[in-house]
Design a protein around this motif. Structure first.
Motif, short mmCIF file in Angstrom:
data_model
loop_
_atom_site.label_atom_id
_atom_site.label_comp_id
_atom_site.label_asym_id
_atom_site.label_seq_id
_atom_site.Cartn_x
_atom_site.Cartn_y
_atom_site.Cartn_z
N GLU A 1 0.87 -1.17 0.00
CA GLU A 1 0.00 0.00 0.00
C GLU A 1 0.91 1.22 0.00
OE1 GLU A 1 -2.91 -0.07 3.07
OE2 GLU A 1 -3.71 -2.04 2.51
N THR A 2 1.10 1.80 -1.15
CA THR A 2 2.07 2.85 -1.33
C THR A 2 1.47 3.98 -2.14
OG1 THR A 2 4.21 3.36 -2.37
CG2 THR A 2 2.97 1.54 -3.32
N ASP A 3 1.93 5.20 -1.86
CA ASP A 3 1.48 6.34 -2.65
C ASP A 3 2.35 6.56 -3.88
OD1 ASP A 3 3.68 7.15 -1.23
OD2 ASP A 3 2.85 9.07 -0.59
N ILE B 1 8.04 0.36 -2.60
CA ILE B 1 7.41 -0.21 -1.41
C ILE B 1 7.46 0.78 -0.25
CG2 ILE B 1 7.62 -2.03 0.34
CD1 ILE B 1 8.55 -3.90 -1.92
N LEU B 2 8.55 1.51 -0.10
CA LEU B 2 8.68 2.48 1.00
C LEU B 2 7.69 3.63 0.87
CD1 LEU B 2 12.56 2.71 1.37
CD2 LEU B 2 10.97 1.66 2.98
N GLY B 3 7.30 3.98 -0.35
CA GLY B 3 6.43 5.13 -0.57
C GLY B 3 7.23 6.35 -0.96
N VAL B 4 6.51 7.39 -1.37
CA VAL B 4 7.16 8.55 -1.97
C VAL B 4 8.15 9.22 -1.03
CG1 VAL B 4 6.79 10.87 -2.89
CG2 VAL B 4 5.34 8.97 -3.65
N ASP B 5 7.72 9.60 0.16
CA ASP B 5 8.60 10.35 1.05
C ASP B 5 9.81 9.53 1.49
OD1 ASP B 5 6.99 12.58 0.86
OD2 ASP B 5 5.87 12.14 2.69
N ALA B 6 9.54 8.35 2.06
CA ALA B 6 10.65 7.52 2.54
C ALA B 6 11.49 7.01 1.37
CB ALA B 6 10.12 6.35 3.35
N GLY B 7 10.85 6.69 0.25
CA GLY B 7 11.58 6.22 -0.92
C GLY B 7 12.50 7.29 -1.49
N SER C 1 19.93 9.16 -0.59
CA SER C 1 21.10 8.84 0.25
C SER C 1 22.08 7.92 -0.46
CB SER C 1 20.64 8.18 1.55
OG SER C 1 20.17 6.85 1.31
N LEU C 2 21.71 7.42 -1.65
CA LEU C 2 22.57 6.49 -2.39
C LEU C 2 23.43 7.27 -3.36
CD1 LEU C 2 19.91 3.74 -3.22
CD2 LEU C 2 21.59 3.70 -1.37
N PRO C 3 24.73 7.31 -3.17
CA PRO C 3 25.58 8.12 -4.05
C PRO C 3 25.67 7.61 -5.47
CG PRO C 3 26.93 6.81 -2.56
CD PRO C 3 25.50 6.64 -2.10
N GLU C 4 25.38 6.32 -5.68
CA GLU C 4 25.57 5.73 -7.00
C GLU C 4 24.28 5.63 -7.79
OE1 GLU C 4 24.76 2.13 -4.30
OE2 GLU C 4 25.40 4.22 -4.15
N ALA C 5 23.19 6.23 -7.33
CA ALA C 5 21.90 6.08 -8.01
C ALA C 5 21.11 7.37 -7.96
CB ALA C 5 21.09 4.95 -7.36
N GLU C 6 20.24 7.55 -8.97
CA GLU C 6 19.29 8.65 -9.00
C GLU C 6 17.93 8.08 -9.35
OE1 GLU C 6 20.10 11.52 -7.95
OE2 GLU C 6 22.29 11.39 -8.04
N GLY C 7 16.87 8.78 -8.97
CA GLY C 7 15.55 8.22 -9.19
C GLY C 7 14.48 9.24 -9.47
N LEU C 8 13.40 8.75 -10.10
CA LEU C 8 12.19 9.54 -10.35
C LEU C 8 11.01 8.78 -9.78
CD1 LEU C 8 10.80 11.97 -11.84
CD2 LEU C 8 10.42 10.36 -13.73
N LEU C 9 10.29 9.42 -8.85
CA LEU C 9 9.12 8.81 -8.23
C LEU C 9 7.87 9.50 -8.75
CD1 LEU C 9 11.51 9.31 -5.82
CD2 LEU C 9 10.02 7.63 -4.69
N ILE C 10 6.89 8.71 -9.18
CA ILE C 10 5.61 9.25 -9.65
C ILE C 10 4.56 8.92 -8.60
CG2 ILE C 10 3.89 9.26 -11.47
CD1 ILE C 10 6.05 8.34 -13.40
N GLN C 11 3.97 9.97 -8.04
CA GLN C 11 3.01 9.81 -6.95
C GLN C 11 1.62 9.50 -7.51
OE1 GLN C 11 3.55 12.89 -4.12
NE2 GLN C 11 1.98 12.16 -2.69
N ASN D 1 -1.04 10.96 -7.12
CA ASN D 1 -1.76 12.16 -7.54
C ASN D 1 -1.18 12.77 -8.82
OD1 ASN D 1 0.63 13.33 -6.70
ND2 ASN D 1 -0.27 14.50 -5.00
N GLY D 2 -0.20 12.08 -9.42
CA GLY D 2 0.39 12.54 -10.67
C GLY D 2 1.63 13.39 -10.52
N GLU D 3 1.99 13.76 -9.29
CA GLU D 3 3.17 14.60 -9.09
C GLU D 3 4.45 13.78 -9.27
OE1 GLU D 3 3.06 16.65 -5.40
OE2 GLU D 3 1.21 17.75 -5.86
N LEU D 4 5.49 14.45 -9.75
CA LEU D 4 6.79 13.83 -9.95
C LEU D 4 7.77 14.35 -8.91
CD1 LEU D 4 7.19 14.17 -13.84
CD2 LEU D 4 5.93 12.44 -12.54
#
Length: 313
Positions: A247-249, A272-278, A284-294, A296-299
């Motif tokens: 159950e994730t946003d 799985i962690l969800g938008v804020d925690a994810g 915090s990971l120096p070797e990775a970057e990410g895009l989370l889609i919420q 409600n449609g926000e990026l």
């Protein structure tokens, strides 16, 4: 090796329940693409949980005693146990019994989209991966009697990484296995490979585009592999903390990393962690970057993702 004029060579095939596409710009004709297909077929044969004769299913049936396995299975299982430890169990390869209880007991295209099932699922038992014993010198794996493992997602990423290693040095290439991909070099006249990130509500439309080279990209989403069981909506990403579909946003998470297996692990964990925690975890990971889609449609993009964003005119 036989050398000829530079040009594009491509191959498409189905493996690991997904479409695999390879594009290679090269002047070498040495059956490189056919070897990649053999890699995928071999990995699927050994790692699938849907064929009872596979090496993975034989390992699961041998729970309670150590079993000698192939180098391929050992390496992927070792990577999965490492990933579980690195994510504090949010990525957990021991969820196979829970996945089956949720209705994901066969290849996705064979799942009844409105099947029967119990509303009450078995309670999760966290940390079972800590009891898996790996003996590299003997290439043996010991699973406790109550543990079965699934290596689907990480196995696909691992195979793309091996294929990427095989093609390195033969020219620019892109390997795309159902959205888990590795981009090497750049097509002639380009600064990198242009990769579209699909809108989870309209998959034919790209919500953003990335430009990458020598990088892996993987996306995890809950918008596609869905079904109903006992009248309840299910999807394939299980939260090990609840034993239920997460159950994730976050509807979709895309990660850029050094290796495809890592990008796949990070994307699934952040979703799985969800938008804020994810977001905080990915940042915090120096070797990775990410895009989370919420939902409600926000990026929400991590701090360094801007280096990969492509401007769309």
């Amino acid at each position: 090796m036989n050398f000829s004029k530079w040009g594009w060579h491509g191959l498409c095939f189905r493996a690991m329940n997904t479409e695999v596409e390879i594009q290679l710009y090269t002047n070498v004709h040495d059956q490189a693409l056919e070897e990649v297909q053999r890699m995928f077929n071999t990995a699927e044969m050994r790692l699938t949980r849907f064929e009872q004769t596979s090496e993975l299913c034989q390992l699961n049936r041998s729970a309670g005693r150590a079993r000698r396995v192939s180098p391929l299975l050992y390496d992927v299982a070792e990577a999965a146990v490492w990933a579980a430890s690195a994510t504090q169990g949010v990525f957990d390869p021991t969820l196979l019994p829970v996945m089956k209880a949720n209705g994901y007991d066969r290849s996705f295209e064979q799942i009844r989209q409105d099947g029967p099932g119990d509303a009450v699922l078995p309670a999760p038992q966290r940390g079972r991966y800590e009891h898996i014993q790996l003996y590299r010198s003997r290439r043996e794996i010991y699973l406790p009697t109550d543990v079965q493992i699934d290596l689907g997602g990480i196995g696909k990423g691992w195979t793309v990484d091996r294929a990427a290693d095989w093609l390195a040095g033969k020219g620019p290439y892109l390997i795309n296995a159902g959205g888990d991909l590795y981009a090497y070099g750049a097509p002639p006249g380009q600064s990198g490979w242009s990769i579209g990130i699909a809108d989870p509500w309209a998959v034919a439309r790209d919500i953003v585009r990335l430009r990458v080279r020598q990088r892996a990209v993987a996306t995890s989403t809950i918008s596609r592999r869905q079904w109903r069981q006992g009248g309840q909506l299910r999807h394939h990403l299980i939260d090990p903390r609840t034993g239920q579909p997460a159950e994730t946003d976050a509807v979709s998470v895309t990660v850029v990393a050094d290796r495809v297996a890592l990008a796949e692990i990070y994307a699934k964990t952040a979703l799985i962690l969800g938008v804020d925690a994810g977001y905080q975890w990915l940042n915090s990971l120096p070797e990775a970057e990410g895009l989370l889609i919420q939902n409600n449609g926000e990026l929400l993009a991590t701090d360094g993702l801007s280096a990969y964003l492509e401007v769309i005119n």
